[in-house]
Design a protein around this motif. Sequence first.
Motif, PDB file in Angstrom:
ATOM      1  N   GLN A 158     -31.024  71.008  46.156  1.00 18.27           N
ATOM      2  CA  GLN A 158     -31.965  69.899  46.039  1.00 18.27           C
ATOM      3  C   GLN A 158     -31.268  68.631  45.557  1.00 18.27           C
ATOM      4  O   GLN A 158     -31.611  67.528  45.985  1.00 18.27           O
ATOM      5  N   GLY A 159     -30.283  68.787  44.667  1.00 22.47           N
ATOM      6  CA  GLY A 159     -29.533  67.631  44.188  1.00 22.47           C
ATOM      7  C   GLY A 159     -28.783  66.966  45.324  1.00 22.47           C
ATOM      8  O   GLY A 159     -28.755  65.735  45.440  1.00 22.47           O
ATOM      9  N   THR A 160     -28.172  67.791  46.197  1.00 24.34           N
ATOM     10  CA  THR A 160     -27.460  67.265  47.360  1.00 24.34           C
ATOM     11  C   THR A 160     -28.424  66.550  48.289  1.00 24.34           C
ATOM     12  O   THR A 160     -28.165  65.423  48.736  1.00 24.34           O
ATOM     13  N   PHE A 161     -29.534  67.202  48.595  1.00 24.67           N
ATOM     14  CA  PHE A 161     -30.525  66.633  49.506  1.00 24.67           C
ATOM     15  C   PHE A 161     -31.127  65.358  48.916  1.00 24.67           C
ATOM     16  O   PHE A 161     -31.409  64.395  49.644  1.00 24.67           O
ATOM     17  N   TYR A 162     -31.329  65.344  47.605  1.00 19.98           N
ATOM     18  CA  TYR A 162     -31.892  64.168  46.931  1.00 19.98           C
ATOM     19  C   TYR A 162     -31.005  62.947  47.154  1.00 19.98           C
ATOM     20  O   TYR A 162     -31.472  61.875  47.538  1.00 19.98           O
ATOM     21  N   MET A 163     -29.697  63.114  46.933  1.00 28.68           N
ATOM     22  CA  MET A 163     -28.769  61.997  47.078  1.00 28.68           C
ATOM     23  C   MET A 163     -28.580  61.598  48.546  1.00 28.68           C
ATOM     24  O   MET A 163     -28.388  60.413  48.856  1.00 28.68           O
ATOM     25  N   ILE A 164     -28.628  62.576  49.456  1.00 22.14           N
ATOM     26  CA  ILE A 164     -28.521  62.256  50.879  1.00 22.14           C
ATOM     27  C   ILE A 164     -29.722  61.428  51.331  1.00 22.14           C
ATOM     28  O   ILE A 164     -29.574  60.428  52.056  1.00 22.14           O
ATOM     29  N   LEU A 165     -30.920  61.824  50.890  1.00 24.04           N
ATOM     30  CA  LEU A 165     -32.119  61.063  51.239  1.00 24.04           C
ATOM     31  C   LEU A 165     -32.054  59.653  50.650  1.00 24.04           C
ATOM     32  O   LEU A 165     -32.466  58.682  51.294  1.00 24.04           O
ATOM     33  N   PHE A 166     -31.532  59.543  49.431  1.00 28.24           N
ATOM     34  CA  PHE A 166     -31.359  58.229  48.816  1.00 28.24           C
ATOM     35  C   PHE A 166     -30.436  57.372  49.691  1.00 28.24           C
ATOM     36  O   PHE A 166     -30.728  56.203  49.978  1.00 28.24           O
ATOM     37  N   GLY A 167     -29.310  57.949  50.112  1.00 31.27           N
ATOM     38  CA  GLY A 167     -28.373  57.218  50.962  1.00 31.27           C
ATOM     39  C   GLY A 167     -28.981  56.826  52.292  1.00 31.27           C
ATOM     40  O   GLY A 167     -28.797  55.696  52.765  1.00 31.27           O
ATOM     41  N   LEU A 168     -29.724  57.755  52.912  1.00 29.92           N
ATOM     42  CA  LEU A 168     -30.368  57.458  54.190  1.00 29.92           C
ATOM     43  C   LEU A 168     -31.375  56.321  54.048  1.00 29.92           C
ATOM     44  O   LEU A 168     -31.534  55.503  54.967  1.00 29.92           O
ATOM     45  N   GLY A 169     -32.036  56.265  52.899  1.00 24.90           N
ATOM     46  CA  GLY A 169     -33.008  55.203  52.665  1.00 24.90           C
ATOM     47  C   GLY A 169     -32.383  53.821  52.620  1.00 24.90           C
ATOM     48  O   GLY A 169     -33.029  52.825  52.979  1.00 24.90           O
ATOM     49  N   THR A 170     -31.114  53.739  52.223  1.00 23.82           N
ATOM     50  CA  THR A 170     -30.443  52.432  52.138  1.00 23.82           C
ATOM     51  C   THR A 170     -29.873  51.976  53.477  1.00 23.82           C
ATOM     52  O   THR A 170     -29.504  50.805  53.616  1.00 23.82           O
ATOM     53  N   ILE A 171     -29.799  52.876  54.459  1.00 18.48           N
ATOM     54  CA  ILE A 171     -29.118  52.544  55.716  1.00 18.48           C
ATOM     55  C   ILE A 171     -29.784  51.424  56.519  1.00 18.48           C
ATOM     56  O   ILE A 171     -29.079  50.511  56.991  1.00 18.48           O
ATOM     57  N   PRO A 172     -31.112  51.428  56.730  1.00 19.18           N
ATOM     58  CA  PRO A 172     -31.696  50.368  57.566  1.00 19.18           C
ATOM     59  C   PRO A 172     -31.332  48.957  57.108  1.00 19.18           C
ATOM     60  O   PRO A 172     -30.923  48.121  57.929  1.00 19.18           O
ATOM     61  N   MET A 173     -31.457  48.693  55.808  1.00 20.40           N
ATOM     62  CA  MET A 173     -31.152  47.359  55.300  1.00 20.40           C
ATOM     63  C   MET A 173     -29.662  47.043  55.417  1.00 20.40           C
ATOM     64  O   MET A 173     -29.264  45.969  55.889  1.00 20.40           O
ATOM     65  N   MET A 174     -28.805  47.976  54.987  1.00 17.99           N
ATOM     66  CA  MET A 174     -27.370  47.726  54.992  1.00 17.99           C
ATOM     67  C   MET A 174     -26.821  47.598  56.410  1.00 17.99           C
ATOM     68  O   MET A 174     -25.914  46.801  56.666  1.00 17.99           O
ATOM     69  N   LEU A 175     -27.365  48.367  57.348  1.00 15.80           N
ATOM     70  CA  LEU A 175     -26.922  48.264  58.737  1.00 15.80           C
ATOM     71  C   LEU A 175     -27.351  46.931  59.335  1.00 15.80           C
ATOM     72  O   LEU A 175     -26.585  46.297  60.079  1.00 15.80           O
ATOM     73  N   THR A 176     -28.565  46.497  59.000  1.00 16.72           N
ATOM     74  CA  THR A 176     -29.052  45.204  59.487  1.00 16.72           C
ATOM     75  C   THR A 176     -28.171  44.063  58.983  1.00 16.72           C
ATOM     76  O   THR A 176     -27.833  43.141  59.742  1.00 16.72           O
ATOM     77  N   ILE A 177     -27.788  44.136  57.708  1.00 14.92           N
ATOM     78  CA  ILE A 177     -26.927  43.104  57.132  1.00 14.92           C
ATOM     79  C   ILE A 177     -25.567  43.095  57.820  1.00 14.92           C
ATOM     80  O   ILE A 177     -25.005  42.035  58.121  1.00 14.92           O
ATOM     81  N   SER A 178     -25.030  44.280  58.100  1.00 14.99           N
ATOM     82  CA  SER A 178     -23.732  44.375  58.758  1.00 14.99           C
ATOM     83  C   SER A 178     -23.759  43.742  60.145  1.00 14.99           C
ATOM     84  O   SER A 178     -22.797  43.114  60.571  1.00 14.99           O
ATOM     85  N   LEU A 179     -24.885  43.902  60.847  1.00 13.71           N
ATOM     86  CA  LEU A 179     -24.988  43.417  62.216  1.00 13.71           C
ATOM     87  C   LEU A 179     -25.379  41.952  62.308  1.00 13.71           C
ATOM     88  O   LEU A 179     -24.865  41.214  63.145  1.00 13.71           O
ATOM     89  N   ALA A 180     -26.297  41.526  61.438  1.00 11.37           N
ATOM     90  CA  ALA A 180     -26.859  40.182  61.575  1.00 11.37           C
ATOM     91  C   ALA A 180     -26.518  39.249  60.427  1.00 11.37           C
ATOM     92  O   ALA A 180     -26.881  38.075  60.457  1.00 11.37           O
ATOM     93  N   GLY A 181     -25.826  39.752  59.418  1.00 16.48           N
ATOM     94  CA  GLY A 181     -25.562  38.910  58.263  1.00 16.48           C
ATOM     95  C   GLY A 181     -26.749  38.917  57.330  1.00 16.48           C
ATOM     96  O   GLY A 181     -27.788  39.533  57.597  1.00 16.48           O
ATOM     97  N   ASN A 182     -26.619  38.222  56.229  1.00 24.22           N
ATOM     98  CA  ASN A 182     -27.689  38.198  55.228  1.00 24.22           C
ATOM     99  C   ASN A 182     -28.782  37.225  55.647  1.00 24.22           C
ATOM    100  O   ASN A 182     -28.745  36.043  55.322  1.00 24.22           O
ATOM    101  N   MET A 183     -29.767  37.765  56.407  1.00 28.85           N
ATOM    102  CA  MET A 183     -30.835  36.929  56.958  1.00 28.85           C
ATOM    103  C   MET A 183     -32.051  36.837  56.036  1.00 28.85           C
ATOM    104  O   MET A 183     -32.963  36.073  56.283  1.00 28.85           O
ATOM    105  N   MET A 184     -32.066  37.637  54.997  1.00 30.57           N
ATOM    106  CA  MET A 184     -33.226  37.659  54.107  1.00 30.57           C
ATOM    107  C   MET A 184     -33.202  36.480  53.138  1.00 30.57           C
ATOM    108  O   MET A 184     -32.177  36.187  52.532  1.00 30.57           O
TER     109      MET A 184
END
Length: 253
Positions: A158-184
């Motif tokens: 559960q500890g492993t899965f908890y941290m993986i889910l945390f990491g997956l949750g950060t991907i949409p924003m971080m991937l968007t920033i990587s592709l389009a720059g800081n548009m927010m």
Amino acid sequence: MTILLSALILGLMGSFHCAGMCGPIAIALPLHGNTVPQKIFGGTLYNIGRTITYGVMGALFGLLGQGISMIGFQQKISVIMGVIMIISVLFPALFKNQYRMDKSWFSLVGKLKKSIGQMFSIRSFSSLFFIGLLNGLLPCGLVYIAIAGAIGTGDIAQGTFYMILFGLGTIPMMLTISLAGNMMGLALRNRINKLIPVLVVVVGLLFILRGLDLGIPFLSPEKQKIEQKFENSLEKNTTSLIQESKGDCCTKK
């Protein structure tokens, strides 16, 4: 299940904080390839690398929590981790010196940043992946909160899965920033950042409820049921080992 879901939400909401803290690294990523799909693939590899590092952290600290729970403190460790999360929000002054560590720690972080910087000069998919792996080790207050959650699960899986889910949750924003720059816009980011402490308190309360033995399904399971589940699992494993041992003896005869 609710606790694991909170990890994903913490990652999603916390990624707005990451946009300000780690945004410059994401913007500067040497995304490999000339087409948009190639750049998306490269950015995804970087974020997968971060998530794998978080998963390894989750396994290590989940193992720590599991060791504590095996000596009968699973409920208590869940409450303690929840209280720590809430205190970190209500009394931030207690944690303001969290990065003022000894010289050896600063030296280690410095070497880590140097290694990441060297990989920025290598334009390849593999370098993006390794940049992500190393970036996951950089000091981050939000990651510390997630680690507390991994310990509070009291279980390596559960500890492993908890941290993986945390990491997956950060991907949409971080991937968007990587592709389009800081548009927010800064105003929007500040508004969302104000919600993050509230979310941390909610997650902390979930861990406290989990450890209070209130008999609430999914939120606060009864301690007796947890112990019975552990005993059944232990008995099942012991029986399996005995049967295997008898089978080996019969084969030798």
